[in-house]
Design a protein around this motif. Structure first.
Motif, PDB file in Angstrom:
ATOM      1  N   MET A   1       0.646  -1.116  -0.132  1.00 50.67           N
ATOM      2  CA  MET A   1       0.300   0.168   0.171  1.00 50.67           C
ATOM      3  C   MET A   1       0.675   1.234  -0.252  1.00 50.67           C
ATOM      4  N   GLY A   2       0.307   2.670  -0.901  1.00 47.36           N
ATOM      5  CA  GLY A   2       1.255   3.587  -1.056  1.00 47.36           C
ATOM      6  C   GLY A   2       1.426   4.007   0.771  1.00 47.36           C
ATOM      7  N   ASP A   3      -0.337   4.933   1.815  1.00 45.27           N
ATOM      8  CA  ASP A   3       0.076   4.878   2.937  1.00 45.27           C
ATOM      9  C   ASP A   3      -0.300   3.770   3.804  1.00 45.27           C
ATOM     10  N   ARG A   4       0.956   2.618   3.781  1.00 43.23           N
ATOM     11  CA  ARG A   4       1.211   1.659   5.549  1.00 43.23           C
ATOM     12  C   ARG A   4       0.112   2.382   6.221  1.00 43.23           C
ATOM     13  N   ARG A   5       0.424   3.383   6.877  1.00 46.13           N
ATOM     14  CA  ARG A   5       0.093   3.933   7.954  1.00 46.13           C
ATOM     15  C   ARG A   5      -1.344   3.856   8.613  1.00 46.13           C
ATOM     16  N   LEU A   6      -2.286   4.225   7.112  1.00 48.93           N
ATOM     17  CA  LEU A   6      -3.624   3.978   7.390  1.00 48.93           C
ATOM     18  C   LEU A   6      -4.476   3.148   6.792  1.00 48.93           C
ATOM     19  N   ALA A   7      -4.423   2.225   6.083  1.00 49.68           N
ATOM     20  CA  ALA A   7      -3.798   0.794   5.888  1.00 49.68           C
ATOM     21  C   ALA A   7      -3.607   0.039   6.999  1.00 49.68           C
ATOM     22  N   GLU A   8      -2.758   0.095   8.357  1.00 47.01           N
ATOM     23  CA  GLU A   8      -2.875  -0.449   9.550  1.00 47.01           C
ATOM     24  C   GLU A   8      -3.700  -0.367  10.356  1.00 47.01           C
ATOM     25  N   ARG A   9      -3.355   1.346  10.158  1.00 45.28           N
ATOM     26  CA  ARG A   9      -5.045   1.928  11.302  1.00 45.28           C
ATOM     27  C   ARG A   9      -6.655   1.090  10.672  1.00 45.28           C
ATOM     28  N   GLU A  10      -6.678   0.696   9.998  1.00 51.51           N
ATOM     29  CA  GLU A  10      -8.103   0.460   9.121  1.00 51.51           C
ATOM     30  C   GLU A  10      -8.051  -1.254  10.575  1.00 51.51           C
ATOM     31  N   CYS A  11      -6.579  -2.122   9.576  1.00 48.31           N
ATOM     32  CA  CYS A  11      -6.504  -2.945   9.998  1.00 48.31           C
ATOM     33  C   CYS A  11      -6.548  -3.221  11.350  1.00 48.31           C
ATOM     34  N   ILE A  12      -6.406  -3.022  12.778  1.00 53.14           N
ATOM     35  CA  ILE A  12      -7.210  -3.156  13.718  1.00 53.14           C
ATOM     36  C   ILE A  12      -7.691  -2.534  14.267  1.00 53.14           C
ATOM     37  N   ALA A  13      -8.504  -1.686  13.688  1.00 52.32           N
ATOM     38  CA  ALA A  13      -9.521  -1.298  13.909  1.00 52.32           C
ATOM     39  C   ALA A  13     -11.029  -1.834  13.412  1.00 52.32           C
ATOM     40  N   LEU A  14     -10.606  -2.954  12.286  1.00 53.45           N
ATOM     41  CA  LEU A  14     -11.050  -3.972  12.086  1.00 53.45           C
ATOM     42  C   LEU A  14     -11.857  -5.602  12.804  1.00 53.45           C
ATOM     43  N   SER A  15      -9.727  -5.877  12.995  1.00 58.06           N
ATOM     44  CA  SER A  15      -9.658  -7.120  13.398  1.00 58.06           C
ATOM     45  C   SER A  15     -10.353  -6.949  15.003  1.00 58.06           C
ATOM     46  N   ARG A  16     -10.539  -5.449  15.620  1.00 60.26           N
ATOM     47  CA  ARG A  16     -11.001  -5.394  16.973  1.00 60.26           C
ATOM     48  C   ARG A  16     -12.425  -5.788  17.082  1.00 60.26           C
ATOM     49  N   SER A  17     -12.700  -5.006  15.967  1.00 65.09           N
ATOM     50  CA  SER A  17     -14.252  -4.860  15.908  1.00 65.09           C
ATOM     51  C   SER A  17     -15.244  -5.977  15.998  1.00 65.09           C
ATOM     52  N   ALA A  18     -14.082  -7.715  15.373  1.00 63.02           N
ATOM     53  CA  ALA A  18     -14.304  -8.736  15.111  1.00 63.02           C
ATOM     54  C   ALA A  18     -13.784  -9.570  16.127  1.00 63.02           C
ATOM     55  N   GLY A  19     -13.444  -9.218  16.508  1.00 61.54           N
ATOM     56  CA  GLY A  19     -12.909  -9.719  17.933  1.00 61.54           C
ATOM     57  C   GLY A  19     -11.096 -10.551  18.762  1.00 61.54           C
ATOM     58  N   GLY A  20     -10.290  -9.465  17.578  1.00 63.40           N
ATOM     59  CA  GLY A  20      -9.033  -9.670  17.936  1.00 63.40           C
ATOM     60  C   GLY A  20      -8.587  -8.841  18.618  1.00 63.40           C
ATOM     61  N   ASN A  21      -7.695  -9.358  19.530  1.00 60.27           N
ATOM     62  CA  ASN A  21      -6.975  -8.890  20.771  1.00 60.27           C
ATOM     63  C   ASN A  21      -5.600  -8.863  21.548  1.00 60.27           C
ATOM     64  N   VAL A  22      -4.531  -9.504  19.888  1.00 61.06           N
ATOM     65  CA  VAL A  22      -2.719  -9.754  19.701  1.00 61.06           C
ATOM     66  C   VAL A  22      -2.527  -8.837  18.574  1.00 61.06           C
TER      67      VAL A  22
END
Length: 244
Positions: free
Chosen positions: A210-231
Motif C-alpha cells: 500500500m502507498g499509505d501503510r499507516r492508514l491501512a494498518e490503522r484500518e486493519c487494527i480497527a476492523l480486527s478489534r471489532s471482529a474479536g482480535g486482541n493480539v
C-alpha cells in the motif's frame, strides 16, 4: 469468563528491516537493545523477534537464541519468537527468562512430531496456532479446521485455552475483497469458538504494497478489534493510541 485483554506486540526487531538485518549480521547488541527499550517505553506488552531473513535454517537456532538473550538483558517483556523453524523456536525459548510467545505451531509440524519434546505447558507461555498447512488456506472452513486440529493437540499436552493465540492469516488488502472478508469472518468464528484465546492481527501484512501503510494498518487494527482480535503485531509508536 471471556478474556478481553489486548496485547500489543512491538514488531520492529524483524530481519525484514534493512537496519535490523545489518545489526543482526554484525551482532550489534546495542542497536537491537535500543529498539527493545524504545518499544517498551511506547507501550508494547511483548517484543517480536525475527531473524530468518539473514540466516540459513541451520544458523537460525543460534542467532534467535542470541537475540533473545540480548533483548532480555534490557527488557523483562515477553518475547514473541517469530519463526517457522521449530528448532530455532525451541533454542530461543530455552533462553527466555520470561515465558515467551511461541510463534508459531502449524498442523504440518504437529504431524511431523517436531514439537513432541517441547515443553508446551510452560507456565505463562503462549503459543500461536497457525491456521493453515503448507498450502495456504484461503477459505474459511480450512482455516477453522486447522485451528481446531492444532488446538486440540495442544490442549492434550496441557495447554490452556487462554494460552492459545490463533493466527487466522492476515493477507494484504491488495489481495482482494473476498480474501480480506474471509479474514474477518475467520476472526469472528474463532472468537465465538474460543472466547478466552488470543487472536492475532499482523497489521504489517495487511498493509503490504500500500502507498499509505499507516492508514491501512490503522484500518486493519480497527476492523480486527471489532471482529474479536486482541493480539496486535504492529508498530507500537504508531498504533499504541488505538488501545487506550
Amino acid at each position: 469468563m471471556t478474556d478481553t485483554r489486548q496485547t500489543i506486540v512491538g514488531q520492529r526487531i524483524n530481519s525484514s528491516s534493512k537496519s535490523v538485518a545489518a545489526a543482526l549480521l554484525a551482532r550489534d547488541a546495542t542497536f537491537l537493545q535500543t529498539l527493545a527499550r524504545d518499544q517498551e517505553a511506547a507501550g508494547a506488552h511483548a517484543l517480536d523477534l525475527n531473524v530468518s531473513a539473514v540466516c540459513t535454517r541451520a544458523e537460525e537456532p543460534d542467532l534467535l537464541a542470541w537475540l533473545a538473550r540480548v533483548v532480555h538483558d534490557v527488557s523483562d517483556l515477553p518475547l514473541c519468537l517469530d519463526s517457522g523453524n521449530a528448532h530455532a523456536l525451541a533454542a530461543a525459548a530455552a533462553q527466555c527468562r520470561v515465558a515467551p510467545i511461541v510463534n508459531s505451531v502449524s498442523p504440518d509440524q504437529i504431524d511431523a512430531g517436531i514439537w513432541d519434546e517441547f515443553d508446551m505447558a510452560r507456565e505463562g507461555q503462549r503459543i500461536v496456532v497457525l491456521c493453515t498447512r503448507r498450502a495456504l488456506a484461503l477459505d474459511l472452513e480450512t482455516r477453522l479446521a486447522c485451528a481446531e486440529y492444532v488446538a486440540a493437540r495442544l490442549i492434550d499436552r496441557g495447554v490452556g485455552e487462554s494460552a492459545l493465540i490463533f493466527d487466522p492469516l492476515m493477507f494484504p488488502l491488495l489481495s482482494g475483497r473476498q480474501i480480506t472478508e474471509t479474514l474477518w469472518d475467520a476472526i469472528r468464528a474463532l472468537r465465538e469458538r474460543w472466547p478466552n484465546a488470543g487472536i492475532l492481527c499482523a497489521s504489517g501484512n495487511y498493509s503490504h504494497g500500500m502507498g499509505d501503510r499507516r492508514l491501512a494498518e490503522r484500518e486493519c487494527i480497527a476492523l480486527s478489534r471489532s471482529a474479536g482480535g486482541n493480539v496486535f503485531l504492529c508498530e507500537t509508536n504508531l498504533f499504541a493510541y488505538n488501545f487506550r
